[in-house]
Write a protein that holds these residues in place. Structure first.
Motif, PDB file in Angstrom:
ATOM      1  N   UNK A 112      42.451  41.216  27.140  1.00 12.35           N
ATOM      2  CA  UNK A 112      43.337  42.071  26.859  1.00 12.35           C
ATOM      3  C   UNK A 112      44.813  42.131  28.117  1.00 12.35           C
ATOM      4  N   UNK A 113      45.956  41.628  27.726  1.00 11.34           N
ATOM      5  CA  UNK A 113      47.339  41.968  28.435  1.00 11.34           C
ATOM      6  C   UNK A 113      47.793  43.090  29.030  1.00 11.34           C
ATOM      7  N   UNK A 114      48.187  43.292  30.139  1.00  8.08           N
ATOM      8  CA  UNK A 114      48.723  44.266  30.706  1.00  8.08           C
ATOM      9  C   UNK A 114      49.361  44.350  31.898  1.00  8.08           C
ATOM     10  N   UNK A 115      51.120  44.522  31.465  1.00 10.56           N
ATOM     11  CA  UNK A 115      52.231  44.888  32.052  1.00 10.56           C
ATOM     12  C   UNK A 115      51.916  45.874  33.403  1.00 10.56           C
ATOM     13  N   UNK A 116      51.978  44.976  34.408  1.00  7.66           N
ATOM     14  CA  UNK A 116      51.960  45.651  35.815  1.00  7.66           C
ATOM     15  C   UNK A 116      53.088  45.233  36.585  1.00  7.66           C
ATOM     16  N   UNK A 117      54.202  46.196  36.652  1.00  8.14           N
ATOM     17  CA  UNK A 117      55.551  45.576  36.800  1.00  8.14           C
ATOM     18  C   UNK A 117      55.673  45.780  38.597  1.00  8.14           C
ATOM     19  N   UNK A 118      55.867  44.857  39.429  1.00 13.43           N
ATOM     20  CA  UNK A 118      56.170  44.969  40.664  1.00 13.43           C
ATOM     21  C   UNK A 118      54.998  45.754  41.351  1.00 13.43           C
ATOM     22  N   UNK A 119      53.401  45.016  40.539  1.00 17.29           N
ATOM     23  CA  UNK A 119      52.312  45.439  40.974  1.00 17.29           C
ATOM     24  C   UNK A 119      51.275  43.774  41.401  1.00 17.29           C
ATOM     25  N   UNK A 168      54.939  39.813  36.234  1.00 22.83           N
ATOM     26  CA  UNK A 168      55.129  41.269  36.164  1.00 22.83           C
ATOM     27  C   UNK A 168      53.391  41.823  34.603  1.00 22.83           C
ATOM     28  N   UNK A 169      52.462  40.464  35.012  1.00 26.13           N
ATOM     29  CA  UNK A 169      51.214  40.540  33.948  1.00 26.13           C
ATOM     30  C   UNK A 169      50.314  40.379  34.054  1.00 26.13           C
ATOM     31  N   UNK A 170      49.716  40.594  34.228  1.00 21.95           N
ATOM     32  CA  UNK A 170      47.593  41.044  34.853  1.00 21.95           C
ATOM     33  C   UNK A 170      46.727  41.193  33.274  1.00 21.95           C
ATOM     34  N   UNK A 171      45.651  40.450  33.126  1.00 17.71           N
ATOM     35  CA  UNK A 171      44.724  40.905  32.520  1.00 17.71           C
ATOM     36  C   UNK A 171      43.635  42.184  33.028  1.00 17.71           C
ATOM     37  N   UNK A 172      43.235  42.908  31.778  1.00 19.51           N
ATOM     38  CA  UNK A 172      41.366  42.963  31.758  1.00 19.51           C
ATOM     39  C   UNK A 172      40.883  42.351  31.010  1.00 19.51           C
ATOM     40  N   UNK A 173      39.489  42.184  31.260  1.00 17.06           N
ATOM     41  CA  UNK A 173      37.952  41.748  30.125  1.00 17.06           C
ATOM     42  C   UNK A 173      37.723  40.467  30.304  1.00 17.06           C
ATOM     43  N   UNK A 174      38.027  39.649  31.252  1.00 19.02           N
ATOM     44  CA  UNK A 174      37.991  38.083  31.695  1.00 19.02           C
ATOM     45  C   UNK A 174      37.104  37.707  31.884  1.00 19.02           C
ATOM     46  N   UNK A 175      36.245  36.921  31.090  1.00 17.19           N
ATOM     47  CA  UNK A 175      34.538  37.022  31.370  1.00 17.19           C
ATOM     48  C   UNK A 175      34.904  35.250  31.121  1.00 17.19           C
ATOM     49  N   UNK A 176      34.688  34.845  32.627  1.00 16.38           N
ATOM     50  CA  UNK A 176      33.778  34.006  33.028  1.00 16.38           C
ATOM     51  C   UNK A 176      32.718  32.724  32.204  1.00 16.38           C
ATOM     52  N   UNK A 177      33.434  32.035  32.067  1.00 16.73           N
ATOM     53  CA  UNK A 177      32.419  30.844  30.312  1.00 16.73           C
ATOM     54  C   UNK A 177      33.594  31.237  28.999  1.00 16.73           C
ATOM     55  N   UNK A 178      34.084  31.922  29.348  1.00 14.34           N
ATOM     56  CA  UNK A 178      34.351  32.156  28.335  1.00 14.34           C
ATOM     57  C   UNK A 178      36.127  31.649  27.943  1.00 14.34           C
ATOM     58  N   UNK A 179      36.583  32.417  28.736  1.00 18.85           N
ATOM     59  CA  UNK A 179      38.311  32.235  29.161  1.00 18.85           C
ATOM     60  C   UNK A 179      38.530  31.302  30.290  1.00 18.85           C
TER      61      UNK A 179
END
Length: 593
Positions: free
Chosen positions: A255-262, A384-395
């Motif tokens: 899941x891609x999440x908008x994280x402005x300035x974070x 300006x974006x981060x991701x959730x649920x990144x998995x080693x081996x899959x992603x």
């Protein structure tokens, strides 16, 4: 020795620039005086203690079969060029200045003597029949310490015992190493140090195995990882932990999440309502550009720089261990600049993630703790974006070409011992008082120091290196043995073993008794200091506690009227009263227990 005829410049005030107890007390007791930053004079009390430490070290080196010599402080740079360490040591190597072509520009002050001693072996040891041999010295060293501090714990000039073993094979080196290891244990026990042996990195000395001897104290600058059960101890440069068990949580969709300035770990965690341990740090490195050749070094072909970025992945609550990373990468790395990061990830700094970077030509080095993660958060490679649920081996890959899984992190407090015991690791500060290395053929190869073996073939010496900081032993002993009143010396390295205090120096009986006790003990081989000053009793007792002589004998008018003198150990509040005639035998008994 009479106090009035000796130089003991005690002071009650704590020096403003002294932050650790050993530095404060060494100044207050008149053991040392600073001449310049990182350069100290050892005053009479301090020098007596230093010489006792030196005697213990020399006795144990001789007992272990090492042979003493004396090598010069002044060394030719040619030797350092042969070993390839001129550039490695950098500013630590103190060179002499002079006009171009002058002899001074071709020399340095020795920070250590591997090159010098290898040259001696190269010149005089030419047959296996002369091996094994271990050469040692007790000599002044000089290092370009940029920020000397903590008194004699970090200085530019210091006294060191350095020994070097030469063997014909690895089995011989193992025996030589063990002899030195055992000798070091005896030295620290005799000096009264509560020491700890830890696994260590070899650093610029080189070699494939080493141990450090540490004294745990808040004044230390080294950090060691010690298991609560005592089954593991290592310098944090080398320390490892038990593998972290893989998560068995089910994988969630990316899941891609908008994280402005974070951008920072803390900012992103607060925004995404997660914790650092669930984040993946994506650090981008490059091979450093080849440095300019040293003017004294022989010409060598420059190794081509590798322009491909190296991406290092660690958990958000972990830090990269540069020593481990250098090994995993096969050489030194340096953090990439903003332009390289933007070109590789397509995003500004702070938004990098591991997915897709191998396909863009990067090499991945992944810490095992990252491989064990599930549903992690990291940068999206999109400003300006981060991701959730990144998995080693899959992603992103955890194996294959351009992917290495290797321990590249510092251990943290609470990690499990790597022995499998499950005992938690605790991080403690410590003073390093000695270091032993298995050098192998690092220097004998570089300096072409060979011998003829039994088969008639020329072979390089297999070397070991063993160093002890004598000044540090003194400081570490004070750190380990002091209270709010002053030093509590171990008897073996105390400047004096006994202090006789005459409370009423104007009384003939008091002075006569004190002088008799002094002369009897001195004749029996006891180091005695006689405080014959015409000062108040409280003033003398304060000084006595401050300088920390192990046993104090108080001679006063009132106690003599009762036919006794008073004996008190510095490490106890108990007072023993004895007839003056019984003092000598009692002191000798105490000194030998």
């Amino acid at each position: 020795m009479r106090w009035t005829r000796y130089l003991i410049p005690t002071t009650k005030e704590v020096p403003k620039d002294a932050t650790v107890p050993s530095h404060q007390l060494m100044i207050r007791t008149g053991l040392i005086r600073q001449l310049a930053a990182g350069v100290y004079t050892y005053l009479p009390l301090g020098y007596r203690s230093l010489r006792k430490i030196e005697a213990i070290v020399r006795e144990e080196m001789n007992r272990a079969g090492a042979i003493e010599l004396h090598m010069p402080c002044l060394q030719p740079l040619d030797l350092w060029d042969e070993s390839g360490r001129t550039q490695v040591m950098g500013d630590v190597l103190l060179r002499l200045a002079g006009p171009k072509g002058d002899w001074r520009t071709q020399t340095c002050l020795g920070p250590t003597h591997e090159e010098n001693v290898t040259e001696i072996a190269r010149a005089f040891v030419n047959s296996y029949k002369q091996l094994p041999i271990n050469l040692y010295q007790i000599q002044t060293k000089f290092r370009g310490e940029a920020r000397p501090k903590s008194g004699v714990l970090r200085t530019r000039e210091f006294l060191m015992k350095d020994a070097y073993s030469f063997d014909r094979d690895k089995a011989g080196l193992d025996l030589s190493y063990q002899k030195m290891y055992d000798a070091y244990c005896r030295i620290y026990e005799r000096c009264g140090l509560p020491y700890l042996v830890v696994e260590a990195e070899s650093g610029p000395i080189g070699g494939d195995a080493s141990h450090e001897f540490m004294v745990l104290t808040d004044a230390g600058e080294d950090i060691v990882a010690v298991s609560e059960s005592g089954d593991y101890a290592a310098n944090t440069e080398r320390a490892i932990a038990a593998p972290i068990a893989p998560s068995d949580d089910p994988m969630q969709p990316l899941e891609e999440v908008h994280t402005p300035s974070q951008r920072t770990i803390d900012e992103v965690c607060a925004f995404l309502k997660t914790r650092p341990g669930q984040m993946i740090k994506t650090l981008i490195y490059l091979r450093p550009a080849p440095s300019a050749p040293d003017s004294h070094a022989p010409a060598r072909a420059a190794a081509p720089a590798n322009p491909s970025p190296v991406v290092v992945l660690i958990r958000g609550d972990h830090e990269v261990n540069e020593h481990k990373l250098k090994k995993a990468a096969g050489g030194p790395l340096e953090l990439a600049g903003e332009g390289v990061i933007q070109n590789l990830t397509g995003a500004d700094v702070g938004f990098a993630g591991p997915h897709g970077l191998v396909e863009r030509g990067a090499r991945l080095i992944i810490d095992p703790a990252v491989v064990a993660m599930r549903n992690a958060c990291t940068g999206a490679n999109k400003t300006g974006y981060h991701v959730r649920n990144l998995n080693p081996g899959r992603d992103f890959p955890t194996s294959g070409d351009n992917v290495v899984v290797a321990d590249v992190r510092n251990v943290v407090d609470g990690d499990a011992s790597p022995t499998g015991s499950g005992s938690p690791l605790r991080l403690r500060t410590a003073i390093e008082v000695g270091h032993v290395f298995k050098l192998g053929t690092k220097y004998s190869d570089a300096l072409k120091a060979h011998f003829l073996d039994q088969d008639g073939k020329s072979k390089p010496f297999i070397m070991g290196c063993y160093g002890i900081g004598l000044n540090r032993i003194m400081a570490a002993a004070i750190e380990a043995h002091h209270d709010e009143n002053g030093i509590i010396w171990p008897a073996s390295i105390a400047p004096f073993e006994v202090l006789i205090v005459a409370l009423d120096p104007r009384e003939a009986d008091v002075m006569s008794t004190a002088e008799t006790l002094h002369d009897e003990l001195e004749a029996a081989g006891v180091d005695v200091l006689f405080d014959d000053r015409d000062e108040r009793a409280g003033f003398k007792f304060k000084d006595a506690d401050l300088i920390g002589i192990p046993l104090r004998i108080t001679v006063g008018r009132k106690s003599l009227a009762d036919g006794v003198v008073e004996l008190k150990r510095r490490d106890s509040s108990d007072v023993t009263k004895l007839a003056p005639t019984a003092v000598k035998s009692h002191v000798l008994q105490v000194m030998h227990t």
